[in-house]
Design an enzyme around this catalytic site. Structure first.
Site, PDB file in Angstrom:
ATOM      1  N   ASP A 231      30.098 104.335  21.364  1.00 46.03           N
ATOM      2  CA  ASP A 231      28.764 104.934  21.342  1.00 46.03           C
ATOM      3  C   ASP A 231      27.774 104.236  22.272  1.00 46.03           C
ATOM      4  O   ASP A 231      26.571 104.224  22.016  1.00 46.03           O
ATOM      5  CB  ASP A 231      28.200 104.950  19.907  1.00 46.03           C
ATOM      6  CG  ASP A 231      28.980 105.891  19.010  1.00 46.03           C
ATOM      7  OD1 ASP A 231      29.530 106.891  19.510  1.00 46.03           O
ATOM      8  OD2 ASP A 231      29.051 105.621  17.794  1.00 46.03           O
ATOM      9  N   GLU A 232      28.266 103.659  23.350  1.00 44.83           N
ATOM     10  CA  GLU A 232      27.389 102.964  24.290  1.00 44.83           C
ATOM     11  C   GLU A 232      27.552 103.464  25.718  1.00 44.83           C
ATOM     12  O   GLU A 232      27.106 102.813  26.662  1.00 44.83           O
ATOM     13  CB  GLU A 232      27.629 101.451  24.218  1.00 44.83           C
ATOM     14  CG  GLU A 232      27.222 100.824  22.883  1.00 44.83           C
ATOM     15  CD  GLU A 232      27.344  99.306  22.894  1.00 44.83           C
ATOM     16  OE1 GLU A 232      27.490  98.740  23.992  1.00 44.83           O
ATOM     17  OE2 GLU A 232      27.290  98.705  21.812  1.00 44.83           O
TER      18      GLU A 232
END
Length: 288
Positions: A231-232
Site C-alpha cells: 500500500d505504498e
C-alpha cells in the site's frame, strides 16, 4: 490508419525538448489535439525530468511507421515513451475477494461507455461466480484460491492468464490478498489497487468501525500502483468525505464504499487514457 493517437514520454529535462517533439509531429502532417507537459525540477538524484502527453490526429499516417520513426528520435534523447491508439479499449483483468462494490461499478461504467476498457477476465480467491454472474454477464470468471501452500501456483496462473488475454492492466477491486515481491515486479506499472486512506492508522478487516470508534471527521480512499511495499506504491488518485457526529459506523461503511468505487474508477480512467506517468515514487497525472 485508425483515429487519434496518444504519445507519452519522459526524459531528462533540456531546453527545446517541447519544440522538438511538436516539430517531429508537425513535419509528418500530424495535427495536435491536446498537449500537456511537466518539468520536474525537484533536484532529485535522477536530475530534472521532463514529462509530456500529446494527443494528435496522425492524418492517415500508419501508427507503426510513425512509431518506428519516433523510436530513433526517442533514442537520441534517452526517452521512455509509448504510442497508443486513443480508440483502443484497455484490456483489463479485475480481481475481487468478498466485496463486490468496486467490481460492479467498473463493469457498469464499462457497459455504459464511461470507461474505455475491455474486461477480459474476473479473478477471485473466493468461489463467487454464482453470486456475481448476473453483474458480470459473459465476462469469463476464474476461481484462483490462495493458501500458503498454493500462493506461488496461483500467482503463476494469474501471470499466464494475463499473458493469454494480452491484459494491459490488472485492477485489484478490493482483492484482499498481498502480491509477492516477484508478482508486484512482474505487473509493475500496470496493476492498480484501492484501499481506504486510514492506513497505517486503522489496519485490519474493520477499518471503518475503528474510525467510528475514534471519532474521525474525514474518511477517504487511495488508488495507487502496486509495488513490493504494501500500500505504498505511487498514488494515482485520492478523495475524501467529511463525517459528522451523527454518522453511525454503518454510515461510515456506506460512505467509505462509495469513495472507494469512485476513486478506483477515476484511477482506471486516468490510466486507460494514458494520463498517468510514473515519476519514481510519485506520479505525474495529466488531467483533462
Amino acid at each position: 490508419m485508425g483515429g487519434p493517437l496518444i504519445l507519452t514520454l519522459s526524459c531528462a529535462d533540456q531546453p527545446g525538448i517541447t519544440a522538438r517533439v511538436t516539430s517531429f509531429l508537425y513535419e509528418r502532417g500530424c495535427n495536435i489535439i491536446e498537449a500537456q507537459q511537466f518539468n520536474d525540477r525537484a533536484g532529485n538524484e535522477a536530475g530534472d525530468r521532463f514529462f509530456m502527453r500529446v494527443a494528435f490526429d496522425p492524418d492517415g499516417i500508419d501508427s507503426g511507421r510513425l512509431g518506428a520513426e519516433f523510436s530513433d528520435f526517442a533514442k537520441a534523447h534517452a526517452m521512455i515513451w509509448k504510442l497508443a491508439r486513443q480508440d483502443r479499449p484497455c484490456r483489463v483483468i479485475i480481481m475481487v475477494s468478498k466485496f463486490d462494490h468496486c467490481l460492479v461499478d467498473l463493469v457498469y461504467r464499462w457497459r455504459t461507455g464511461e470507461l474505455s476498457i475491455d474486461p477480459v477476465a474476473i479473478v477471485s480467491n473466493h468461489p463467487r461466480e454464482i453470486a456475481i454472474r448476473s453483474d458480470i454477464g459473459e465476462i469469463p470468471f476464474h476461481y484462483l484460491p490462495v493458501t500458503p501452500g498454493t500462493k506461488d501456483e496461483q500467482e503463476a496462473a494469474l501471470r499466464d492468464l494475463a499473458e493469454e488475454n494480452q491484459a494491459d492492466l490488472v485492477v485489484l477491486a478490493r482483492y484482499m490478498q498481498i502480491f509477492s515481491d516477484a508478482q508486484a515486479r512482474h505487473f509493475a506499472g500496470r496493476c492498480i489497487n484501492i484501499h481506504h486512506s486510514f492506513l497505517p492508522g486503522f489496519k485490519g478487516a474493520r477499518p471503518y468501525t475503528q474510525a467510528y470508534e475514534r471519532g474521525v471527521k474525514i474518511i477517504g480512499a487511495t488508488a495507487h500502483f502496486v509495488t513490493g511495499d504494501l500500500d505504498e506504491g505511487p498514488i494515482i488518485h485520492q478523495d475524501v468525505e467529511r463525517i459528522t457526529h451523527a454518522d453511525s459506523a454503518a454510515d461510515l461503511v456506506r460512505k467509505g464504499r462509495d469513495i472507494e468505487r469512485r476513486v478506483l474508477a477515476e484511477a482506471v480512467r486516468l490510466f486507460v487514457e494514458e494520463r498517468v506517468l510514473i515519476n519514481g515514487n510519485r506520479t505525474v497525472v495529466f488531467r483533462a
